[in-house]
Design a protein around this motif. Structure first.
Motif, PDB file in Angstrom:
ATOM      1  N   TYR A 125       0.830  -1.208   0.000  1.00 46.42           N
ATOM      2  CA  TYR A 125       0.000   0.000   0.000  1.00 46.42           C
ATOM      3  C   TYR A 125       0.867   1.263   0.000  1.00 46.42           C
ATOM      4  O   TYR A 125       0.581   2.239  -0.706  1.00 46.42           O
ATOM      5  N   THR A 130      -2.180   0.053  -3.098  1.00 47.23           N
ATOM      6  CA  THR A 130      -3.005  -1.138  -3.338  1.00 47.23           C
ATOM      7  C   THR A 130      -2.595  -2.267  -2.387  1.00 47.23           C
ATOM      8  O   THR A 130      -1.527  -2.223  -1.769  1.00 47.23           O
ATOM      9  N   ASP A 133      -2.884  -5.541  -5.726  1.00 48.24           N
ATOM     10  CA  ASP A 133      -3.318  -4.720  -6.865  1.00 48.24           C
ATOM     11  C   ASP A 133      -4.774  -4.273  -6.767  1.00 48.24           C
ATOM     12  O   ASP A 133      -5.355  -3.819  -7.756  1.00 48.24           O
ATOM     13  N   PRO A 135      -7.083  -1.427  -5.551  1.00 47.64           N
ATOM     14  CA  PRO A 135      -6.921  -0.031  -5.122  1.00 47.64           C
ATOM     15  C   PRO A 135      -7.641   0.234  -3.794  1.00 47.64           C
ATOM     16  O   PRO A 135      -8.749  -0.269  -3.560  1.00 47.64           O
TER      17      PRO A 135
END
Length: 298
Positions: A125, A130, A133, A135
């Motif tokens: 993050y 993320t 991956d 978000p």
């Protein structure tokens, strides 16, 4: 005395994992033996934590029972007197740390569920905003509760290799079925949700955990392996929780912290000092008692 490795010459050894030794009992069943081995950063340490395997086994049994209405599991029995005679002859080694289970087609996925941001999730993050991956909102801090529970699977690595976090969409290719991938996702979130709500009543936050799943002979999804133990989960005491910092932890964080403090290379097995093994065992015993309400005899 720690059990580093089980020895059952009359049983067919199928595999030795990071913690568990797996034996074939007959064409339909297996014996899972939780040794006292301990690993961190996917490396098995040279010495073990005496009694740890018994704690893992008894805690898994507790959760199997609590969660059986969410998803069936692979357990046949943990009662040693109900096991076949060729297993019972190894009672001194195995009692209290073994379960007889149905053979399943184990899915090649680690089903990780996160309710809070920490560990490898926080690292990703901070770099990309993320986790796996997926978000996330900006401004999240260490150990903060996530806006919603996240399913973040990983691949299953061979011993000595590292599991690889993947986006949930990649699970379809690995499992070969979107329907099965959706089933795994839904089951993992439901299991985590029920367990975390129960643990909260006992003053424990389950920050994240890892489930494993298999398919039985009727292709029904089942919970397999260990469940919600200090080896597979991060347990935090709720009374000391504060977002924005790393939390005190009822798991092998004591071991991880020690290894990080000595610049561990995350590849080479080492001997752990006695105070690290003692503190780790104490944390495992504490969380067992908090969650189950019972003490355990090792």
């Amino acid at each position: 005395m720690a059990l580093v490795e089980s020895h059952c010459p009359d049983l067919k050894l199928v595999a030795r994992g990071k913690v568990r030794d797996l034996y074939e009992v007959d064409e339909k069943s297996l014996l899972f033996v939780a040794t006292d081995r301990i690993s961190a950063f996917d490396v098995i340490m040279k010495n073990a934590i005496p009694g740890k395997g018994k704690i893992l086994t008894q805690l898994s049994l507790f959760w199997f029972d609590l969660l059986k209405d969410v998803l069936p599991n692979h357990l046949i029995t943990a009662n040693f007197d109900e096991m076949p005679s060729h297993v019972q002859k190894y009672r001194d080694q195995l009692e209290g740390r073994s379960i007889l289970v149905k053979k399943m087609r184990v899915l090649p996925i680690e089903a990780i569920v996160r309710g809070y941001i920490t560990g490898s999730g926080m690292v990703e993050y901070q770099k990309k905003g993320t986790i796996c991956d997926i978000p996330l909102p900006t401004g999240l801090v260490e150990s903060q509760k996530l806006p919603e529970v996240l399913f973040t699977p990983s691949t299953k690595a061979e011993i000595g290799d590292h599991d690889e976090n993947i986006h949930p969409s990649k699970m379809v290719d690995i499992l070969g079925s979107k329907e099965l991938a959706d089933q795994v996702t839904e089951a993992a979130i439901r299991l985590y949700t029920k367990a975390s709500e129960f643990a909260a009543q006992r003053g424990i936050i389950i920050a994240d955990t890892k489930f494993e799943f298999g398919l039985d002979e009727n292709n029904q999804l089942c919970l397999v392996d260990e469940v919600l133990t200090p080896d597979s989960s991060r347990f935090w005491p709720a009374n000391n929780y504060e977002a924005g910092r790393v939390q005190e932890s009822f798991d092998k964080q004591v071991l991880r912290n020690y290894l990080l403090s000595i610049g561990f290379d995350k590849k080479t097995s080492i001997e752990l000092p006695a105070d690290v093994t003692t503190k780790t065992l104490d944390r495992y015993l504490e969380v067992y008692q908090f969650l189950t309400g019972n003490a355990i005899t090792l």
